[in-house]
Design a protein around this motif. Sequence first.
Motif, mmCIF file in Angstrom:
data_model
loop_
_atom_site.group_PDB
_atom_site.id
_atom_site.type_symbol
_atom_site.label_atom_id
_atom_site.label_comp_id
_atom_site.label_asym_id
_atom_site.label_seq_id
_atom_site.Cartn_x
_atom_site.Cartn_y
_atom_site.Cartn_z
ATOM 1 N N VAL A 4 -0.732 4.847 -17.756
ATOM 2 C CA VAL A 4 -1.610 4.564 -16.617
ATOM 3 C C VAL A 4 -0.773 4.756 -15.353
ATOM 4 O O VAL A 4 0.460 4.639 -15.394
ATOM 5 C CB VAL A 4 -2.206 3.130 -16.672
ATOM 6 C CG1 VAL A 4 -3.105 2.957 -17.873
ATOM 7 C CG2 VAL A 4 -1.133 2.076 -16.633
ATOM 8 N N PRO A 5 -1.403 5.078 -14.238
ATOM 9 C CA PRO A 5 -0.629 5.277 -13.013
ATOM 10 C C PRO A 5 0.191 4.035 -12.651
ATOM 11 O O PRO A 5 -0.327 2.908 -12.673
ATOM 12 C CB PRO A 5 -1.694 5.550 -11.951
ATOM 13 C CG PRO A 5 -2.868 6.049 -12.716
ATOM 14 C CD PRO A 5 -2.826 5.331 -14.041
ATOM 15 N N MET A 6 1.446 4.241 -12.342
ATOM 16 C CA MET A 6 2.334 3.143 -11.976
ATOM 17 C C MET A 6 1.841 2.446 -10.711
ATOM 18 O O MET A 6 2.055 1.252 -10.518
ATOM 19 C CB MET A 6 3.755 3.656 -11.791
ATOM 20 C CG MET A 6 4.797 2.575 -11.717
ATOM 21 S SD MET A 6 6.459 3.220 -11.676
ATOM 22 C CE MET A 6 6.655 3.746 -13.357
ATOM 23 N N GLY A 7 1.157 3.198 -9.863
ATOM 24 C CA GLY A 7 0.619 2.613 -8.642
ATOM 25 C C GLY A 7 -0.348 1.473 -8.899
ATOM 26 O O GLY A 7 -0.468 0.569 -8.072
ATOM 27 N N MET A 39 1.466 6.319 -7.288
ATOM 28 C CA MET A 39 0.210 6.579 -8.002
ATOM 29 C C MET A 39 0.306 7.839 -8.860
ATOM 30 O O MET A 39 -0.375 7.944 -9.882
ATOM 31 C CB MET A 39 -0.951 6.687 -7.009
ATOM 32 C CG MET A 39 -2.305 6.437 -7.622
ATOM 33 S SD MET A 39 -2.485 4.886 -8.541
ATOM 34 C CE MET A 39 -3.033 3.770 -7.292
ATOM 35 N N GLY A 40 1.161 8.768 -8.517
ATOM 36 C CA GLY A 40 1.319 9.991 -9.306
ATOM 37 C C GLY A 40 2.233 9.834 -10.510
ATOM 38 O O GLY A 40 2.309 10.719 -11.355
ATOM 39 N N LEU A 98 0.830 -1.204 0.000
ATOM 40 C CA LEU A 98 0.000 0.000 0.000
ATOM 41 C C LEU A 98 0.866 1.255 0.000
ATOM 42 O O LEU A 98 0.546 2.245 -0.668
ATOM 43 C CB LEU A 98 -0.957 -0.008 1.191
ATOM 44 C CG LEU A 98 -2.111 -0.999 1.101
ATOM 45 C CD1 LEU A 98 -2.879 -1.065 2.429
ATOM 46 C CD2 LEU A 98 -3.043 -0.656 -0.051
ATOM 47 N N SER A 99 1.971 1.207 0.740
ATOM 48 C CA SER A 99 2.889 2.341 0.774
ATOM 49 C C SER A 99 3.501 2.598 -0.607
ATOM 50 O O SER A 99 3.543 3.738 -1.078
ATOM 51 C CB SER A 99 3.991 2.057 1.803
ATOM 52 O OG SER A 99 4.980 3.043 1.750
ATOM 53 N N ILE A 100 3.967 1.542 -1.263
ATOM 54 C CA ILE A 100 4.543 1.689 -2.608
ATOM 55 C C ILE A 100 3.480 2.190 -3.583
ATOM 56 O O ILE A 100 3.741 3.068 -4.403
ATOM 57 C CB ILE A 100 5.114 0.344 -3.112
ATOM 58 C CG1 ILE A 100 6.324 -0.082 -2.296
ATOM 59 C CG2 ILE A 100 5.496 0.424 -4.588
ATOM 60 C CD1 ILE A 100 6.799 -1.483 -2.609
ATOM 61 N N THR A 101 2.292 1.626 -3.485
ATOM 62 C CA THR A 101 1.202 2.029 -4.375
ATOM 63 C C THR A 101 0.895 3.510 -4.221
ATOM 64 O O THR A 101 0.766 4.238 -5.209
ATOM 65 C CB THR A 101 -0.063 1.187 -4.082
ATOM 66 O OG1 THR A 101 0.239 -0.187 -4.297
ATOM 67 C CG2 THR A 101 -1.217 1.598 -4.967
#
Length: 173
Positions: free
Chosen positions: A133-136, A124-125, A117-120
Amino acid sequence: MRFLYRPDLPEPAPLRWLGDLVDLAVTLLAAMLLVVMFANVAARVALNSDLAWNTEFGEFVLLWATFLGGASAARRGAHMRITEFTEKMPPRLQQVVEIATRFGVIGLLCLLIGYGLSITERTMGQELTVMHVPMGLQYLAMPVGSALALVFVVYETILLARGKPIPQEAFQD
């Protein structure tokens, strides 16, 4: 042989539906990856061209298939295990060790969910270079797959604590 997995011990309906959904998602992801990779090879041979988004798409799908596949394997009890020591233990001690092992797995899955979740959130930006598409969304595979695996491992732990048999699809001698 059935297309959808059915363990010897009937699962509660919500768990069965969730497992079927995971299995179908993994199957669809694998089919999509196969089609896109084949199309890219065909484009290279026939048109001397490359699908620019093929590599990013492949990484995206493979990451999702890996974590969802891990959840699917957790449902089946198909992850690799080394049982040489536990098989020599008395049955009650075997049960205690199996439950303790599941608690270790639960802890690891919770760490993967939190870290994922932290990496996501941090990525996300950012956008994938070609697919935009967002990398997150790519990294979201880790917490989602780990959370799904957690559901199946917690269920397995409850079965073990109650002294009931657990799914074991792993290759047996």
